[in-house]
Scaffold this active site. Structure first.
Site, mmCIF file in Angstrom:
data_model
loop_
_atom_site.group_PDB
_atom_site.id
_atom_site.type_symbol
_atom_site.label_atom_id
_atom_site.label_comp_id
_atom_site.label_asym_id
_atom_site.label_seq_id
_atom_site.Cartn_x
_atom_site.Cartn_y
_atom_site.Cartn_z
ATOM 1 N N VAL A 11 -9.489 7.839 10.254
ATOM 2 C CA VAL A 11 -8.568 7.844 11.376
ATOM 3 C C VAL A 11 -7.542 6.715 11.288
ATOM 4 O O VAL A 11 -7.810 5.652 10.709
ATOM 5 C CB VAL A 11 -9.377 7.742 12.699
ATOM 6 C CG1 VAL A 11 -10.029 6.379 12.828
ATOM 7 C CG2 VAL A 11 -8.524 8.061 13.906
ATOM 8 N N THR A 12 -6.364 6.958 11.863
ATOM 9 C CA THR A 12 -5.350 5.921 11.959
ATOM 10 C C THR A 12 -5.890 4.727 12.742
ATOM 11 O O THR A 12 -6.601 4.878 13.728
ATOM 12 C CB THR A 12 -4.077 6.468 12.657
ATOM 13 O OG1 THR A 12 -3.113 5.416 12.774
ATOM 14 C CG2 THR A 12 -4.364 6.998 14.053
ATOM 15 N N ASN A 13 -5.568 3.526 12.275
ATOM 16 C CA ASN A 13 -5.996 2.289 12.929
ATOM 17 C C ASN A 13 -7.512 2.124 12.945
ATOM 18 O O ASN A 13 -8.065 1.424 13.795
ATOM 19 C CB ASN A 13 -5.448 2.204 14.361
ATOM 20 C CG ASN A 13 -3.944 2.027 14.391
ATOM 21 O OD1 ASN A 13 -3.426 0.931 14.224
ATOM 22 N ND2 ASN A 13 -3.229 3.124 14.576
ATOM 23 N N GLY A 14 -8.186 2.754 11.998
ATOM 24 C CA GLY A 14 -9.644 2.656 11.934
ATOM 25 C C GLY A 14 -10.144 1.443 11.177
ATOM 26 O O GLY A 14 -11.351 1.181 11.159
ATOM 27 N N THR A 18 -7.839 -3.144 6.079
ATOM 28 C CA THR A 18 -8.558 -4.415 6.188
ATOM 29 C C THR A 18 -9.844 -4.392 5.378
ATOM 30 O O THR A 18 -10.151 -5.325 4.638
ATOM 31 C CB THR A 18 -8.885 -4.716 7.664
ATOM 32 O OG1 THR A 18 -7.669 -4.789 8.406
ATOM 33 C CG2 THR A 18 -9.639 -6.035 7.798
ATOM 34 N N ASP A 36 -0.401 4.885 2.131
ATOM 35 C CA ASP A 36 0.826 4.625 2.884
ATOM 36 C C ASP A 36 2.013 4.330 1.962
ATOM 37 O O ASP A 36 3.170 4.490 2.369
ATOM 38 C CB ASP A 36 0.629 3.450 3.839
ATOM 39 C CG ASP A 36 -0.197 3.824 5.063
ATOM 40 O OD1 ASP A 36 -0.548 5.015 5.202
ATOM 41 O OD2 ASP A 36 -0.509 2.927 5.863
ATOM 42 N N ASP A 37 1.741 3.886 0.743
ATOM 43 C CA ASP A 37 2.819 3.569 -0.202
ATOM 44 C C ASP A 37 3.484 4.824 -0.766
ATOM 45 O O ASP A 37 4.465 4.717 -1.507
ATOM 46 C CB ASP A 37 2.286 2.721 -1.353
ATOM 47 C CG ASP A 37 1.858 1.332 -0.901
ATOM 48 O OD1 ASP A 37 2.379 0.854 0.129
ATOM 49 O OD2 ASP A 37 1.006 0.724 -1.575
ATOM 50 N N PHE A 38 2.951 5.996 -0.426
ATOM 51 C CA PHE A 38 3.472 7.242 -0.991
ATOM 52 C C PHE A 38 4.142 8.140 0.056
ATOM 53 O O PHE A 38 4.367 9.317 -0.202
ATOM 54 C CB PHE A 38 2.345 7.992 -1.710
ATOM 55 C CG PHE A 38 1.785 7.212 -2.865
ATOM 56 C CD1 PHE A 38 2.361 7.300 -4.127
ATOM 57 C CD2 PHE A 38 0.705 6.356 -2.691
ATOM 58 C CE1 PHE A 38 1.867 6.564 -5.190
ATOM 59 C CE2 PHE A 38 0.200 5.606 -3.744
ATOM 60 C CZ PHE A 38 0.784 5.715 -5.005
ATOM 61 N N PHE A 39 4.445 7.574 1.222
ATOM 62 C CA PHE A 39 5.180 8.341 2.223
ATOM 63 C C PHE A 39 6.595 8.650 1.723
ATOM 64 O O PHE A 39 7.255 7.809 1.100
ATOM 65 C CB PHE A 39 5.290 7.562 3.537
ATOM 66 C CG PHE A 39 4.153 7.818 4.492
ATOM 67 C CD1 PHE A 39 3.984 9.070 5.061
ATOM 68 C CD2 PHE A 39 3.265 6.805 4.821
ATOM 69 C CE1 PHE A 39 2.948 9.316 5.940
ATOM 70 C CE2 PHE A 39 2.218 7.032 5.694
ATOM 71 C CZ PHE A 39 2.058 8.298 6.258
#
Length: 209
Positions: A11-14, A18, A36-39
């Site tokens: 999930v997002t922000n899960g 970190t 996220d580096d592949f958006f």
């Protein structure tokens, strides 16, 4: 060289990023890749009839490029981390195990990736906590009013349900409660990876015996 590819999805922000970064500091020869580096750039992301940018779908990402990046990293490992006595004992006879941790929200919905995982973890959060955390984050572009309820959360549920339907005894997913402390999550996943390294060592010993 032995390679262990770890998926940290959910999930997002899960807490995926970190957790991945903390594991990288604790494990030997460990590196990370973030989905996220592949958006795709905003201009290439589809907009629906409500005006929502559809970022939480596979089409918003350069997935083929991500697969190539992972395969290249497996072929040419580059990073190294701290090697404790425990790790040294576990990794004996493994000839420099390389651990690659890939973190992202849509790791298990793209078939070419599914053949790469040695371990799959999936972080979950209840709706209210996820929405609360999401509201504290700053995104570019920023979330528009109604975006979480109209797009982000429904897509999370869709892909989570698909994952649960596709998982089997040979396709194991370890679900992690994202409301637990970072220390507790780190301890659990680290211990689990250490068990996997130990299993690899034992298998290697049997082959070389």
């Amino acid at each position: 060289m032995k390679v262990l590819v770890i998926g940290l999805g959910g999930v997002t922000n899960g807490g995926k990023t970190t957790l991945a970064e903390k594991l990288k500091k604790m494990l030997p020869n460990c590196d990370t890749i973030s989905q996220d580096d592949f958006f795709k750039p905003e201009t290439e992301v589809e907009t629906d009839e409500r005006g929502f940018k559809l970022y939480d779908v596979l089409d918003a990402l350069y997935m083929d490029e991500m697969v190539r990046s992972i395969r290249n990293r497996i072929k040419s490992p580059a990073s190294s981390g701290v090697v404790t006595e425990e790790l040294q004992n576990t990794c004996d006879n493994l000839n420099n195990v390389y651990i690659l941790i890939v973190e992202g929200f849509l790791l298990y919905s793209y078939e070419p990736l599914n053949e790469l995982w040695n371990r799959r973890y999936f972080l979950t959060l209840p709706y209210e906590e996820c929405k609360r955390r999401r509201s504290t984050r700053v995104y570019e572009p920023a979330d528009t009013p109604g975006y979480f309820d109209g797009h982000v959360w429904p897509m999370y549920l869709k892909y989570k349900n698909e994952l649960e339907e596709n998982a089997s005894i040979t396709w194991i997913v370890v679900y992690l409660d994202g409301t637990k402390s970072q220390e507790e999550l780190l301890s659990y996943v680290y211990s689990d990876i250490m068990k996997e390294l130990k299993k690899m060592r034992e298998e290697n010993q049997q082959v070389t015996a």
